[in-house]
Design a protein around this motif. Structure first.
Motif, PDB file in Angstrom:
ATOM      1  N   LYS B 380       0.632  -1.108  -0.200  1.00 60.39           N
ATOM      2  CA  LYS B 380       0.010   0.074   0.041  1.00 60.39           C
ATOM      3  C   LYS B 380       0.914   1.320  -0.125  1.00 60.39           C
ATOM      4  O   LYS B 380       0.688   2.179  -0.764  1.00 60.39           O
ATOM      5  CB  LYS B 380      -0.827   0.094   1.153  1.00 60.39           C
ATOM      6  CG  LYS B 380      -2.292  -0.405   0.880  1.00 60.39           C
ATOM      7  CD  LYS B 380      -3.226   0.278   0.239  1.00 60.39           C
ATOM      8  CE  LYS B 380      -4.614  -0.251  -0.112  1.00 60.39           C
ATOM      9  NZ  LYS B 380      -4.577  -0.905  -1.480  1.00 60.39           N
ATOM     10  N   ARG B 381       2.153   0.968   0.808  1.00 60.33           N
ATOM     11  CA  ARG B 381       2.811   2.466   1.017  1.00 60.33           C
ATOM     12  C   ARG B 381       3.577   2.761  -0.412  1.00 60.33           C
ATOM     13  O   ARG B 381       3.605   3.743  -1.094  1.00 60.33           O
ATOM     14  CB  ARG B 381       4.128   2.066   1.661  1.00 60.33           C
ATOM     15  CG  ARG B 381       4.504   3.274   2.470  1.00 60.33           C
ATOM     16  CD  ARG B 381       5.035   2.815   3.765  1.00 60.33           C
ATOM     17  NE  ARG B 381       4.588   3.497   5.046  1.00 60.33           N
ATOM     18  CZ  ARG B 381       4.497   4.738   5.428  1.00 60.33           C
ATOM     19  NH1 ARG B 381       5.233   5.612   4.613  1.00 60.33           N
ATOM     20  NH2 ARG B 381       3.651   5.356   6.192  1.00 60.33           N
ATOM     21  N   GLN B 382       3.738   1.517  -1.216  1.00 59.82           N
ATOM     22  CA  GLN B 382       4.266   1.667  -2.663  1.00 59.82           C
ATOM     23  C   GLN B 382       3.376   2.078  -3.592  1.00 59.82           C
ATOM     24  O   GLN B 382       3.752   2.949  -4.137  1.00 59.82           O
ATOM     25  CB  GLN B 382       4.608   0.154  -2.963  1.00 59.82           C
ATOM     26  CG  GLN B 382       5.344  -0.011  -4.327  1.00 59.82           C
ATOM     27  CD  GLN B 382       6.729  -0.177  -4.009  1.00 59.82           C
ATOM     28  OE1 GLN B 382       7.266   0.565  -3.135  1.00 59.82           O
ATOM     29  NE2 GLN B 382       7.543  -0.918  -4.739  1.00 59.82           N
ATOM     30  N   ALA B 383       1.945   1.875  -3.351  1.00 60.55           N
ATOM     31  CA  ALA B 383       0.957   2.443  -4.393  1.00 60.55           C
ATOM     32  C   ALA B 383       0.722   3.998  -3.831  1.00 60.55           C
ATOM     33  O   ALA B 383       0.445   4.605  -4.892  1.00 60.55           O
ATOM     34  CB  ALA B 383      -0.274   1.582  -4.015  1.00 60.55           C
ATOM     35  N   PRO B 394      -0.345   9.196   4.763  1.00 64.00           N
ATOM     36  CA  PRO B 394      -0.664   7.950   4.340  1.00 64.00           C
ATOM     37  C   PRO B 394      -2.210   8.326   4.682  1.00 64.00           C
ATOM     38  O   PRO B 394      -2.734   8.727   5.340  1.00 64.00           O
ATOM     39  CB  PRO B 394      -0.211   6.711   5.077  1.00 64.00           C
ATOM     40  CG  PRO B 394       0.290   7.561   6.222  1.00 64.00           C
ATOM     41  CD  PRO B 394       0.607   9.090   5.891  1.00 64.00           C
ATOM     42  N   THR B 395      -2.923   7.259   3.811  1.00 66.61           N
ATOM     43  CA  THR B 395      -4.364   7.213   4.044  1.00 66.61           C
ATOM     44  C   THR B 395      -4.873   6.618   5.257  1.00 66.61           C
ATOM     45  O   THR B 395      -3.973   6.050   5.832  1.00 66.61           O
ATOM     46  CB  THR B 395      -5.211   6.397   2.833  1.00 66.61           C
ATOM     47  OG1 THR B 395      -4.538   5.036   2.978  1.00 66.61           O
ATOM     48  CG2 THR B 395      -5.110   6.829   1.494  1.00 66.61           C
ATOM     49  N   TRP B 396      -6.124   6.702   5.864  1.00 68.15           N
ATOM     50  CA  TRP B 396      -6.185   6.432   7.144  1.00 68.15           C
ATOM     51  C   TRP B 396      -6.196   4.986   7.369  1.00 68.15           C
ATOM     52  O   TRP B 396      -5.725   4.478   8.501  1.00 68.15           O
ATOM     53  CB  TRP B 396      -7.741   6.985   7.647  1.00 68.15           C
ATOM     54  CG  TRP B 396      -9.072   6.101   6.862  1.00 68.15           C
ATOM     55  CD1 TRP B 396      -9.577   6.800   5.641  1.00 68.15           C
ATOM     56  CD2 TRP B 396      -9.610   5.056   7.338  1.00 68.15           C
ATOM     57  NE1 TRP B 396     -10.354   5.953   5.563  1.00 68.15           N
ATOM     58  CE2 TRP B 396     -10.571   4.842   6.342  1.00 68.15           C
ATOM     59  CE3 TRP B 396      -9.493   4.090   8.433  1.00 68.15           C
ATOM     60  CZ2 TRP B 396     -11.416   3.795   6.529  1.00 68.15           C
ATOM     61  CZ3 TRP B 396     -10.176   2.956   8.446  1.00 68.15           C
ATOM     62  CH2 TRP B 396     -11.312   2.843   7.367  1.00 68.15           C
ATOM     63  N   GLY B 397      -6.622   4.241   5.947  1.00 65.11           N
ATOM     64  CA  GLY B 397      -6.562   2.482   6.081  1.00 65.11           C
ATOM     65  C   GLY B 397      -5.211   2.135   6.387  1.00 65.11           C
ATOM     66  O   GLY B 397      -4.844   1.141   7.089  1.00 65.11           O
ATOM     67  N   HIS B 538       3.093  -5.599 -14.632  1.00 64.62           N
ATOM     68  CA  HIS B 538       2.258  -5.271 -15.637  1.00 64.62           C
ATOM     69  C   HIS B 538       1.050  -5.226 -15.169  1.00 64.62           C
ATOM     70  O   HIS B 538       0.264  -4.365 -15.676  1.00 64.62           O
ATOM     71  CB  HIS B 538       2.282  -6.452 -16.604  1.00 64.62           C
ATOM     72  CG  HIS B 538       3.596  -7.062 -16.698  1.00 64.62           C
ATOM     73  ND1 HIS B 538       4.599  -6.242 -17.341  1.00 64.62           N
ATOM     74  CD2 HIS B 538       4.147  -8.315 -16.057  1.00 64.62           C
ATOM     75  CE1 HIS B 538       5.530  -6.874 -17.538  1.00 64.62           C
ATOM     76  NE2 HIS B 538       5.480  -8.111 -16.857  1.00 64.62           N
ATOM     77  N   ARG B 539       0.229  -5.824 -14.190  1.00 63.78           N
ATOM     78  CA  ARG B 539      -0.942  -5.730 -13.616  1.00 63.78           C
ATOM     79  C   ARG B 539      -0.914  -5.625 -12.365  1.00 63.78           C
ATOM     80  O   ARG B 539      -0.688  -6.768 -11.531  1.00 63.78           O
ATOM     81  CB  ARG B 539      -1.766  -6.681 -14.053  1.00 63.78           C
ATOM     82  CG  ARG B 539      -1.761  -6.924 -15.673  1.00 63.78           C
ATOM     83  CD  ARG B 539      -2.515  -8.085 -16.169  1.00 63.78           C
ATOM     84  NE  ARG B 539      -3.868  -8.327 -15.448  1.00 63.78           N
ATOM     85  CZ  ARG B 539      -4.593  -8.809 -15.947  1.00 63.78           C
ATOM     86  NH1 ARG B 539      -4.500  -9.826 -17.057  1.00 63.78           N
ATOM     87  NH2 ARG B 539      -5.903  -8.923 -15.380  1.00 63.78           N
ATOM     88  N   PRO B 540      -1.289  -4.399 -11.584  1.00 64.00           N
ATOM     89  CA  PRO B 540      -1.453  -4.391 -10.098  1.00 64.00           C
ATOM     90  C   PRO B 540      -2.057  -5.717  -9.414  1.00 64.00           C
ATOM     91  O   PRO B 540      -1.600  -6.151  -8.377  1.00 64.00           O
ATOM     92  CB  PRO B 540      -2.052  -3.142  -9.834  1.00 64.00           C
ATOM     93  CG  PRO B 540      -2.536  -2.333 -11.084  1.00 64.00           C
ATOM     94  CD  PRO B 540      -2.027  -3.398 -12.275  1.00 64.00           C
ATOM     95  N   GLU B 541      -2.961  -5.924 -10.210  1.00 63.26           N
ATOM     96  CA  GLU B 541      -3.924  -7.010  -9.235  1.00 63.26           C
ATOM     97  C   GLU B 541      -3.165  -8.561  -9.243  1.00 63.26           C
ATOM     98  O   GLU B 541      -3.480  -9.596  -8.538  1.00 63.26           O
ATOM     99  CB  GLU B 541      -5.235  -7.254  -9.677  1.00 63.26           C
ATOM    100  CG  GLU B 541      -5.429  -8.058 -11.039  1.00 63.26           C
ATOM    101  CD  GLU B 541      -5.315  -7.106 -12.404  1.00 63.26           C
ATOM    102  OE1 GLU B 541      -5.649  -7.098 -13.399  1.00 63.26           O
ATOM    103  OE2 GLU B 541      -5.012  -5.948 -11.994  1.00 63.26           O
ATOM    104  N   LEU B 542      -2.180  -8.310 -10.047  1.00 65.94           N
ATOM    105  CA  LEU B 542      -1.144  -9.656 -10.300  1.00 65.94           C
ATOM    106  C   LEU B 542      -0.033  -9.462  -9.318  1.00 65.94           C
ATOM    107  O   LEU B 542       0.687 -10.544  -9.556  1.00 65.94           O
ATOM    108  CB  LEU B 542      -1.024 -10.231 -11.508  1.00 65.94           C
ATOM    109  CG  LEU B 542      -2.462 -10.896 -12.294  1.00 65.94           C
ATOM    110  CD1 LEU B 542      -1.894 -11.440 -13.829  1.00 65.94           C
ATOM    111  CD2 LEU B 542      -2.974 -11.835 -11.628  1.00 65.94           C
ATOM    112  N   ALA B 543       0.202  -8.611  -8.784  1.00 62.44           N
ATOM    113  CA  ALA B 543       1.259  -8.290  -8.101  1.00 62.44           C
ATOM    114  C   ALA B 543       1.923  -9.473  -7.146  1.00 62.44           C
ATOM    115  O   ALA B 543       3.034  -9.733  -6.837  1.00 62.44           O
ATOM    116  CB  ALA B 543       1.420  -6.945  -7.153  1.00 62.44           C
TER     117      ALA B 543
END
Lengths: 120, 548
Positions: B380-383, B394-397, B538-543
């Motif tokens: 998440k930090r990376q994102a 950072p976001t509250w989450g 390539h695709r974030p969801e496949l990280a």
């Protein structure tokens, strides 16, 4: 320590040797295991290692079952596989030379364990 | 299509794992400690360390236990005698008070005392819950109603099972990366560590999660018993284990038969059935309606280390001493299956070596959960890298997760170590001492959780890890200072081995946590600026399964 503890050590050594042989047949780990050493005697056997590896692992299972019976024996085998695999993974990362030397030492250790258990 | 499936599984894995990971880590850590429940209890009762294991016969011990029970509770509903074993040296007596009709039963109706097996005198030991604290914490949590707690634990276990299966599905390179751990590479290292602790102990993780759910199935899936037995659980269990229901007291007094004789008789019967007489030990016995005409005595045989406990028991008439009922070893398949599952989960069949392997796998599970939680935050930090670089918080989450990670992962070792520290430091005469030991655990943990939410950051991580590591490292020192009889140098020479073992394990754990603290200090540059992997995703969801 309990009598026959040499045989329990042999189960672990067999598990470690089997897993190390598996790693030896894998590209990345083959490099790690041989870099410290250049070419090794075992290099020619590289293609046979997966077969040998399964042989060692099955031998470990057989010994564990003969020690503890089918149920607890197979649990003991799986536990040894987990512990040996964790040890191997750490050694491959931090001390690949030692990982190789321990695999070399495993075999005489297994034989010694069998002999000690047989004569004791 | 395949990619879409894998992506959806990755989503399930991430959220199922994240939702329960903190409670799950508590459950896992407590469960791992419970493998050494008896050893922990012994360590926490230093008054027992000088007592040598008894060589006396069980018949004599039983007689002494009965004398002690007659003094304390002649008109109890039932008595219970637990004999010393290799893992616990005291002779335990329990009794359950008779309740007047219409009174709600509470936990207060049970009492227990530990006796010296050679003299029958009570052992003066400090009040402590010992290893039973971890055992209860594992499925009853604490400060919560038991049923609610068990539902929470079951919910977490179910999510863990889902996370395990989806984890295997999305781990594309499961065989390629089997032994692979690459340290010092930020997110990649966390993923490696998560995969390796998960995969290498996978048989254990699957077994422990599944059998854990099974142990509480009567609570989670009560319908069959409701339908077939009109909800009468007692009737169901009685039929399952071929138990005779305990007779109601008659109200007429009658002299209890010689319990020592019954023990000798039971051992004789079992020796005959075993043929070699190697294992004819009684594990524990119940005496129902003592000193009443309707008294009965049941003895359960100790297991011999197989996956399936002996299941053999004998019931005698408590007045005439006549054998009423015998359960032989031939249990039905369904009972054998249920018992094998319980044995597998609790490792109560395990020799010391196998127990140690269970413990190692349990620690592997703790690491798997912890690294998974950290991995989520690192990703998440990376994102949010761009947002963070522009000076925004950072976001509250993310902030919440980072705080919880710190509070739980670094906080649990502190909380558990506090339990052992409190055991030695709290005054022996303190009222409700055993409860206070536990309050100390949660006070310490609450403090860490609050500090973590206040300042979740690397300095706090370092501080907490150093604190936890040093608390464990110093435990043997504290032990030697406050209870010199139990010091490591003494116990290494003359036992009990379990006490020395706990001291050594504490030092190893402490050293490992201190190492983690030292590493946290070293990788400063990497956490704030993680090295990118060789190829962009390539695709974030496949990280989850990105290629190196």
């Amino acid at each position: 320590m309990m009598k026959g503890s040499w045989l329990y050590l042999a189960v672990f050594a067999l598990a470690y040797l089997g897993l190390a042989s598996l790693a030896y047949g894998m590209e990345r780990h083959h490099k790690q295991l041989t870099r410290a050493h250049g070419s090794s005697v075992l290099a020619a056997l590289k293609r046979l290692t997966p077969v040998a590896a399964w042989g060692w692992l099955i031998a470990a299972l057989h010994l564990a079952i003969s020690l503890e019976g089918a149920g607890p024996g197979s649990v003991l085998w799986l536990g040894n596989l987990t512990a040996a695999a964790m040890m191997l993974a750490l050694l491959l990362t931090y001390a690949p030379g030692l990982a190789r030397r321990l695999a070399m030492v495993s075999l005489p250790l297994i034989v010694l364990g069998m002999l000690v258990a047989y004569w004791a | 299509m395949k990619d879409a499936f894998r992506a959806s599984m990755a989503w399930v894995h991430t959220w199922a794992g994240l939702l329960v990971c903190w409670v799950l880590l508590l459950i896992f850590a407590a469960g791992t400690a419970s493998y050494y429940r008896n050893e922990i209890t012994l360590w926490m009762q230093p008054e027992l360390h000088a007592i040598a294991p008894s060589q006396d016969s069980q018949a004599h011990m039983a007689e002494r236990a009965v004398i002690a029970l007659q003094q304390r509770a002649p008109d109890a509903k039932q008595w219970f005698i637990g004999f010393p074993s290799e893992r616990s040296q005291g002779l335990q007596i329990f009794w359950e008070d008779k309740l007047p009709p219409g009174v709600e039963p509470t936990r207060e109706r049970f009492h227990d005392v530990m006796l010296n097996p050679d003299t029958g005198l009570p052992l003066e030991v400090r009040e402590t819950k010992g290893g039973n604290f971890f055992y209860r914490l594992h499925f009853d949590l604490h400060y919560l109603p038991v049923t609610l707690a068990r539902w929470i634990v079951g919910f977490c276990a179910m999510f863990m099972l889902v996370a395990l299966i989806t984890g295997v599905i999305i781990h594309r390179r499961i065989f390629k990366d089997f032994f692979t751990f690459r340290p010092g590479k930020g997110q990649r290292s966390w993923l490696d560590a998560h995969n390796i602790t998960g995969v290498l102990a996978l048989p254990y993780h699957l077994m422990i999660t599944y059998t854990g759910l099974m142990l509480l199935m009567y609570l989670y899936m009560p319908t069959p018993i409701v339908v077939a037995y009109q909800g009468n659980n007692q009737a169901f269990f009685g039929e399952l284990f071929r138990e005779e229901p305990a007779p109601e007291p008659s109200g007429r007094a009658a002299k209890l038969t010689s319990i020592g004789n019954l023990v000798a008789q039971a051992q004789h019967i079992w020796r005959g059935s075993e043929g070699d007489g190697s294992h004819a030990k009684v594990d524990h016995m119940h005496i129902n309606n003592p000193n009443d005409a309707a008294a009965s005595v049941s003895l359960d045989k100790a297991g011999d280390g197989g996956l399936i406990e002996s299941g053999m028991s004998l019931t005698f008439d408590g007045v005439s001493g006549k054998l009423l009922h015998e359960v032989d070893a031939e249990q039905r398949a369904v009972v054998q299956t249920a018992t094998a599952m319980r044995s597998l989960h609790e490792a109560n069949f395990a020799q010391p070596l196998l127990r140690a392997l269970f413990f190692i796998s349990g620690l592997g599970g703790c690491l798997m959960i912890a690294t998974g939680a950290v991995l989520w935050a690192v990703k998440k930090r990376q994102a949010q890298a761009r947002r963070l670089a522009s000076g925004l918080p950072p976001t509250w989450g993310l902030r919440l997760v980072e705080g919880l990670n710190l509070g739980v992962i670094a906080g649990l070792p502190i909380a558990f170590a506090t339990f052992f520290w409190a055991n030695r430091i709290l005054p022996v005469g303190l009222a409700d001492r055993d409860e206070w030991e536990i309050h100390c655990v949660f006070i310490a943990w609450a403090a860490v959780l609050l500090l973590a939410q206040w300042r979740p950051g690397r300095h706090m991580w370092q501080l907490m890890l150093w604190l936890g590591g040093l608390m464990w490292l110093a435990l043997p020192v504290l032990n030697a200072m406050l209870t010199p009889q139990s010091a490591l140098l003494t116990t290494l020479r003359q036992g009990p081995a379990a006490v020395a073992g706990l001291d050594i394990t504490a030092m190893l754990l402490g050293a490992a946590i201190c190492f983690a603290a030292w590493r946290t200090g070293k990788v400063r540059s990497q956490l704030s600026n993680p090295r990118r992997s060789a190829r962009p995703e390539h695709r974030p969801e496949l990280a989850e399964t990105e290629v190196a």
